[in-house]
Structures are given as structure tokens and as C-alpha cells.
Write a protein that holds these residues in place. Sequence first.
Motif, PDB file in Angstrom:
ATOM      1  N   THR A 121      -9.519   3.897   6.536  1.00 13.97           N
ATOM      2  CA  THR A 121      -9.151   2.366   6.199  1.00 13.97           C
ATOM      3  C   THR A 121      -8.901   2.212   4.615  1.00 13.97           C
ATOM      4  O   THR A 121      -9.655   2.497   3.766  1.00 13.97           O
ATOM      5  CB  THR A 121     -10.216   1.520   6.804  1.00 13.97           C
ATOM      6  N   PHE A 122      -7.975   1.372   4.368  1.00 15.52           N
ATOM      7  CA  PHE A 122      -7.724   1.044   2.847  1.00 15.52           C
ATOM      8  C   PHE A 122      -7.999  -0.519   2.653  1.00 15.52           C
ATOM      9  O   PHE A 122      -7.544  -1.293   3.469  1.00 15.52           O
ATOM     10  CB  PHE A 122      -6.243   1.222   2.642  1.00 15.52           C
ATOM     11  N   ILE A 123      -9.007  -0.878   1.711  1.00 11.44           N
ATOM     12  CA  ILE A 123      -9.158  -2.114   1.451  1.00 11.44           C
ATOM     13  C   ILE A 123      -8.484  -2.325   0.085  1.00 11.44           C
ATOM     14  O   ILE A 123      -8.862  -1.550  -0.801  1.00 11.44           O
ATOM     15  CB  ILE A 123     -10.643  -2.323   1.258  1.00 11.44           C
ATOM     16  N   SER A 124      -7.722  -3.502  -0.051  1.00  5.56           N
ATOM     17  CA  SER A 124      -7.150  -3.724  -1.139  1.00  5.56           C
ATOM     18  C   SER A 124      -7.856  -4.942  -1.812  1.00  5.56           C
ATOM     19  O   SER A 124      -8.519  -5.712  -1.372  1.00  5.56           O
ATOM     20  CB  SER A 124      -5.892  -4.323  -0.850  1.00  5.56           C
ATOM     21  N   TYR A 125      -8.050  -4.759  -3.044  1.00  2.31           N
ATOM     22  CA  TYR A 125      -8.741  -5.720  -4.012  1.00  2.31           C
ATOM     23  C   TYR A 125      -7.752  -6.504  -4.984  1.00  2.31           C
ATOM     24  O   TYR A 125      -8.367  -7.125  -5.842  1.00  2.31           O
ATOM     25  CB  TYR A 125      -9.733  -4.818  -5.141  1.00  2.31           C
ATOM     26  N   ASN A 126      -6.286  -6.404  -4.365  1.00  3.21           N
ATOM     27  CA  ASN A 126      -5.413  -7.422  -5.123  1.00  3.21           C
ATOM     28  C   ASN A 126      -5.550  -7.359  -6.602  1.00  3.21           C
ATOM     29  O   ASN A 126      -5.515  -8.424  -7.321  1.00  3.21           O
ATOM     30  CB  ASN A 126      -5.717  -8.661  -4.535  1.00  3.21           C
ATOM     31  N   GLY A 127      -5.671  -6.242  -7.048  1.00  3.20           N
ATOM     32  CA  GLY A 127      -5.525  -6.138  -8.615  1.00  3.20           C
ATOM     33  C   GLY A 127      -6.852  -6.464  -9.295  1.00  3.20           C
ATOM     34  O   GLY A 127      -7.039  -6.309 -10.638  1.00  3.20           O
ATOM     35  N   ASP A 128      -7.925  -6.736  -8.510  1.00  2.00           N
ATOM     36  CA  ASP A 128      -9.372  -6.925  -9.259  1.00  2.00           C
ATOM     37  C   ASP A 128      -9.967  -5.510  -9.419  1.00  2.00           C
ATOM     38  O   ASP A 128     -10.724  -5.270  -8.438  1.00  2.00           O
ATOM     39  CB  ASP A 128      -9.917  -8.055  -8.346  1.00  2.00           C
ATOM     40  N   GLY A 165     -10.629   2.370  -1.405  1.00  2.00           N
ATOM     41  CA  GLY A 165     -10.326   1.146  -2.080  1.00  2.00           C
ATOM     42  C   GLY A 165      -8.954   1.363  -2.947  1.00  2.00           C
ATOM     43  O   GLY A 165      -8.720   2.453  -3.315  1.00  2.00           O
ATOM     44  N   VAL A 166      -8.068   0.395  -2.760  1.00  2.00           N
ATOM     45  CA  VAL A 166      -6.743   0.584  -3.419  1.00  2.00           C
ATOM     46  C   VAL A 166      -6.704  -1.045  -4.135  1.00  2.00           C
ATOM     47  O   VAL A 166      -7.214  -1.669  -3.883  1.00  2.00           O
ATOM     48  CB  VAL A 166      -5.654   0.709  -2.391  1.00  2.00           C
ATOM     49  N   PRO A 190     -10.829  -9.293   3.141  1.00  2.00           N
ATOM     50  CA  PRO A 190      -9.786  -8.875   2.103  1.00  2.00           C
ATOM     51  C   PRO A 190      -8.432  -8.072   2.679  1.00  2.00           C
ATOM     52  O   PRO A 190      -8.592  -7.940   4.155  1.00  2.00           O
ATOM     53  CB  PRO A 190     -10.426  -7.724   1.382  1.00  2.00           C
ATOM     54  N   PRO A 191      -7.525  -8.026   2.178  1.00  2.00           N
ATOM     55  CA  PRO A 191      -6.235  -7.174   2.880  1.00  2.00           C
ATOM     56  C   PRO A 191      -6.576  -5.814   3.199  1.00  2.00           C
ATOM     57  O   PRO A 191      -7.313  -5.219   2.383  1.00  2.00           O
ATOM     58  CB  PRO A 191      -5.060  -7.288   1.591  1.00  2.00           C
ATOM     59  N   PHE A 192      -6.102  -5.433   4.334  1.00  2.28           N
ATOM     60  CA  PHE A 192      -6.445  -3.948   4.787  1.00  2.28           C
ATOM     61  C   PHE A 192      -5.380  -3.328   5.248  1.00  2.28           C
ATOM     62  O   PHE A 192      -4.421  -4.017   5.848  1.00  2.28           O
ATOM     63  CB  PHE A 192      -7.720  -4.055   5.579  1.00  2.28           C
TER      64      PHE A 192
END
Length: 862
Positions: free
Chosen positions: A22-29, A372-373, A676-678
Motif C-alpha cells: 500500500t502506498f500512502i501519499s503525503y502530497n508533498g508534505d 510512504g510516497v 490521504p491519497p493512496f
Amino acid sequence: MLLGTITALAQPTSIPASTSITFISYNGDDANGILAFEHGQIAFYAYSVPPSEYTSLPPGAKAYLMPATYYDVLVNPLNTTFGFNPFQFQEVRFALNFIVNRTFFVDNILHGYGIPSITLYAGEQCVLHIQNTLAKYAYIHYNFTYANETIYKVLTAHGAQYVNGKWYYDGKPITVYVFVRTDATVRSEYAEYFISQLEKLGFTVQEIQGNLQKEISMVYGSDPANTTWDILIEAWGDTYGYYDAGLIEGLYSTLGSSAPFTSYYGLSFGSFNDSKYESPLLLKEANEIDNWSLTLIQSEFTNAAQYYQLVNDIVNVGINMSVRIGLGISLTPQYVLSNINGVYPNYAQGSLLNFQTYLSIVNGSYPNVTIGVRYLTQGAANPGAGFTDAYTDEIATALFTPAALTVPGSGYPVPYIYSFKIVNMTPNAVVPVPSNALWWNPAKQQVTYVPSNTTAQMAVIYNLAPLFNNDKWADGQNITLADIIYQYIIASEMSLNSSNPIYDSVTSSAYGPSLQTIKGFKIINSTAIEIWGNDWFFDPTEAAVSLFGSFNPLGYALAGGGYFPWQVYVGMKDVVAEGKAAWSQSDAQSKGIDWLNLVSPTDVGYILSALENASTSGYIPNSLIQIEKLSNITLVTQQQAISGYKAAISFIQTYDNALIGDGPFILVAWNPSASPPFAKIVKNPYFHLVPPQQALLIPMTYSISFNVPPTVTAGEVLNGTVRGTPAGSTQASPVANVTVYLELLHPNGSIIFSTQEMTNNQGQFTFNIPKNLSSGSYILTIAAYQNTSILINPMEVSLVVLPPVTTTSSTTTANLSTTSVQTSSSSATSTTSSGINVGLIGAVIAIIIIVIAAVALLRRRK
């Protein structure tokens, strides 16, 4: 290639080792991504963040040091229509080399985790082969006064005025527009420093702030002659290779569609003809670089010396042109939780999220991994001219199997989906191509027999049984030669003739030169194909891998390539031909349509509709039918065609995406709007392709200790030791059988003497200072090298040679002679550059080059 002794991870007992990721996106944070890692919520944060940003590390966290990102300053060399661009003058652009301050960039922005570089090559194996060129620019260092004086001289000569510390033209301030990436810490911090330098020079600076999407649109998607940017701090992933001519072909030349100028061979950013706005010198240099690049691409060299001379020529003009001004490459460690194993820092892919990691990563006794991405995507996913950003590619890499893997620490290719046999190989195009061989005829826009008397440099038979017997498409259908051959057809259609309805100017620049090296192909049997082409190379494995890559080039910057079922290509072709979407962003923008994206609900819907229509009639492309007629071999039956369409339709309806690949994972969830986006990928039950052992070698970073006293004498022996640290470890130990290259140079960079040594069992080596060397100050370069780990990392020491010690018969006391030792007329060196006199030299700089680990034509923007 002989592979050195180095640690390899055990083969995973199950391929891939994890059930799902699973990839969790932190939207640049980045701060939230780091915090999640510090609390053990993610296996690692897949982005290079300076260690100073971490408050604390989880117990036992492992650090993977790798050359992940290359940085440079991109300069618009055209005088824009809206104002006066001072960088239209090459002397002004070149002067920027003296204010970019590469030492400041590495020490203060990268916090010491990086390698400075004046050229596109930073830390790569090719650095060993361009020393003669780099030596010419040894005088370049931070020198604000020199830059200021040069710029003043040039601009005033062209009508600019310098008044009260500010530059004006026609009474208006000369404004420099700097694009600042607000979503990239390293780039934004360095941009602020560079802006301060520009303001100090007297320019008025206007910041343009934005993220990667805005950068792609505003910079790479705009006409440099009609735009509002002058300076961009660039970052590129996938910038490392063993033989990496693709780096200079793609970024110094116009051929990779990444240059803001036009040549006779390519357009600005692949779409804009700006030759009339260019200075004669810029156009001349652009044509020179493209000529040399095409010579490399088309293998019109006969030995390694000619190959590296071409590389030197391009690097030399590229530095002079100063459109891309090198800063260096980051070596920022990426931290991984202690319970996560099977992680590879693959230098060629520039990311921990690479194919080997996807095969092997495992979370202790748990079947699932969470990573995390920074973003799920900042671009579009399509194999024509999508996959332009590192974020999209890093996830997509799990879905597609590369034709060849790379040794993680060097980028050396290892065939994966095929075995090969070289039938004939010569640097001259004299290998006859049989008259019944086939090719895509660009003029006729169809497959025909090759023209009579066609010759090539190579003939290679590729057996794809490893792929066909151990893998299937993610929708469950068998992979066949029809899939392999149709990719060649589609690539040719989109690249070789502008009248084709799916032609794209960007794909033409990207794939056209390589496709033109293909001189013919012939089906041997159901698993094997023979290919003729002009992809000769002095390394047979590299030559064979490159030839197959020219035949199947799609995928743009995606390491996994563009392998889709031929039916999915039919769907994509229909969407592009009908003008609903375009392969490239620039074509999409110019036509006001979508940039084809295989995870976009709109585009996926278009493809689904096209597949349903084709399934109704059991459509088989005319090109495949023509191949069957000409070769008298059946590639696909109508029943197989319908079955493939139905399988693809079912996959798309189930997973809401059209990324039907042949890799170890399947994309089952993609939700960029969630909080979050995933995204989620699950194990592909049809994938059983075992990786070659050499593709699982762990990179090793090297450190050199070299004993240099304050002064030395001619003939003295100096000692050094090479130690290696495996990736993910902190334990360094002496390394045997490492080749150590040593070069003695004048302070101005001209080479006097070069030799090489091999470390012994204790990791030790020696350097004998030439006995006939005159007293003075010198530069000594040292490079420790193994072909499995070839990262080159410069550092500085001092080497001062005094006159030799003399003795007399009346005393045992050694006296220093005040007379300089003169160079003998017969130079006693292992390798000596001609025409160089060894004499008394001024100030001292000595560089120790440490090599640790070392091809992609196209690079991923970060």
C-alpha cells in the motif's frame, strides 16, 4: 563482464515476497512523511530528505545511500518576445558557472550528502573516461568577481545599462524570471541562494512558484521564445548507468525533447521550431551535439576509444553551451525500518522503489508492506510519452517487467525476459539482411520486406521463452510474440511519419532515432525472433540489450518499459487517432485534449469503449495480418484476439485502470482524491519469472584513506586503503581486488601521468611518485573502482613535491637539494599525455576521486 565478489541477498522464496503493498501519499508534505516513518507507520518514506529533517530515527533504522537525484540549472538561451533575456548570450550563460557555487550546493543544501559536478555526469563510470575534457575546466570555481566582470562586459556591449547597481535595457529593468519549485525542499532552498546571486549581479528577479505539474506545463510545455521563465533548478531521477551516453543524448541534445533550443534534428522541448530566435553559435553547437548523439545512437563508431571521444566532444560543447549547468548529484540516505528486508538501492533507477525491491521487499513475518510516497503522481501514465515524472514511475515499476535488469550498484544490463545469441556483430554495417526479413516501412506506413541490399551491424536471435513460460499478462492472458512485435509497430507509427494519425512530435524525437537503427526482423518460431540493426557496441551484452530496446522502445522514462497486451495498444491507438487524447503533454496542450492517462477515469472509459468495439468484430490489426502473410506464420487467431479483448475489458471493469502489465504486481486501487491519497498493488498470480543472481547484488560504497604528508619527494611511495560498506549497513571493512586509478595533473588540470593499482587482501594499494617529477604542486586523482559498485565521489587533498633527498660519502645526513630535478627527455610514465612539460607549478589542489558504483535515453523529472 566479470562481476566482482560482493554480497547478494538470498533469492526470495516467493516471487514477489510480499502479498500486497500500500502506498500512502503525503502530497508533498515531507514533514508528515518523516513523522509517519519515525512512528513506524510506514516502511520508509520514498523521497530523498536531508537527514537534518529527521527529529529521531526508529531503533535500528537502516540507511541506504544512493545517487538518487541529479540537479542542474536550466537556462533559457533564447531572447524572449516579451523582454530582454541576458542569457541569450553564451558568455553570460557560461559566467553562471562561476556563481552556481557547487561546493555551497553540496555542503549547505545537501548537507554534505552529494557529489558536485560541472557536467551532467556526476558519480558515474563515464567520469573515468572524460578526464581530459574535465581537466580543461579545472579553473572553474566560485568566483563572483569574474562572473560580474564578464557579464558587465557582454551586456554593455549589447546596449544594456548598469545604473546604481541595477541592469536596464531600453530604460526598463532587466528582469530574470526564476521558476521555484515550492514542493521540493532542496530545489527551493538552492533557488533562493541562486536568486540572491542574480540580484547581487544587478538583475531584478521575479519568482514563479509552482509544483512539478506547473513546471512541466510552464517550462517544458511552453515555447522558450514565447514564455516567462529564464532559470529553472532541475532535478532528474533515473540518471545513472554503466554506459550512459543516453544522459548526454537526452539532456544536452534536442533528441530527448528536453532541450530549450532547436537543431536541424530536433525541436525545442520536442514541439517548437525556434531556430530563427537562436544565435548562430547556439544553432551550430546544437547541430554538433545532435550529430554526435546520432552517431552514438546509430552506433557509427568502431571501438571504445571512438565512443568515449564522442562522449567527450558532447560534454565539452555541452559545458561551453551552458544551457544545462551541472550542480551535482545527491547521495542522501533513505531510511528503512529495521524489520523491512529485501530493499535495494538501484542506482540506475535512482529509487528504493525499483524492480528488485518490489521482488524482494518483505515486512518481517507480515505479508503486507506500507510505503510512504511524496505523491502518487505528478504526470500521466501512458507508454508513449507519459511516465515523465518519478512519482508515477516508481509505482508503475512494480507493474511491468523490464526486458533487462541492471546490476543495482552499476547499471550494467542483465537480460531478463529473454536469452540471446549473437549471430553476427561488426562495427561496420556489412551484415546482410535477408530479403525475406520484415520491417516497418515509414513511407508506405505498413510492414513490408526489407529493401534489397539492406545491411546492418548486428544480427541477434532473442528467445523469449523465459518470459512466455513464466509470466502472463495481469488479466490472465498468455504473452506472445504478437505482443512483442506490435509494440515495434505502434512505436513506429507514432514516431516515423507525421502523416500517421497517432504521430506525436515528442515520441518522434524520443523513439525515432532508435527505431531507425532497426533494419529488419524475422520470426524464428513461436518464442524466438531475429533482429537486424545498427546498434553495435564494443560490449556484446550491452549491444544485444540495446538492440532489443530499440526494437521495443516504448515506456518513455519508465524502467519497466511499455509492455502491454497488443489489444490494449489497439485501444490506446483508437483513442489517440480519434483525437480524444495525446501521447505527450505538449501535443495534448496544443490540441486542447487529454494527456492520455491509463488511471484517469475519462481516458480509461475511452479505452474501454474502444476495446468493446474491437471485441465485437474480433479485430486484428492489419499490420499483424500483413506480418502473418509475409512470413507465413500465424501470430494470433481471431479467437485469441477476442479472448484477449474480453480479458482486458474484465480487468478494466474490475480495477478501474488500464495498466495491464506483466510485472510482479497488479494495481487494484488508485485514489488520489482520498484523504490521504493512496494506491494499492497486489501480487500477480501469473508472475513466476526468477531474477538472475547478478541482478540481486548489494551495492557497496567505498571510502579511501590515503596517507599524504605535507611534502613528498620524487620517487617516494605513498600508501592507501580502500574500505567498503554494503548498502543498509554501517560496517566498513577493507576490500580486496578493487582497481584504483591514479592520475597526476597540473593544477590547471592537464594530465601528466596515469596508472592503476589493485588492492591486496587488506584493501591496501600504493602509488609511486615518478622519479623524474620536478618539484612543485600537483593534482592527484584517485578512483577506487569495482564494476558492481561504481559511484565516483570527489574529495580534496594536497600534494607538494620537493626536490629529491641527496647524500654524500662524507656524511649520513640527508640534505635537501635546492636544484629542481629536470624532466628526462624520455618520459618514464605508464600513460603519458603528449606535449606536457613537467615543471614548477603554483598553488595546490589535489582531488581524490572515490568510486563506489555505476542506461536510459530519457530521464524522469522530479
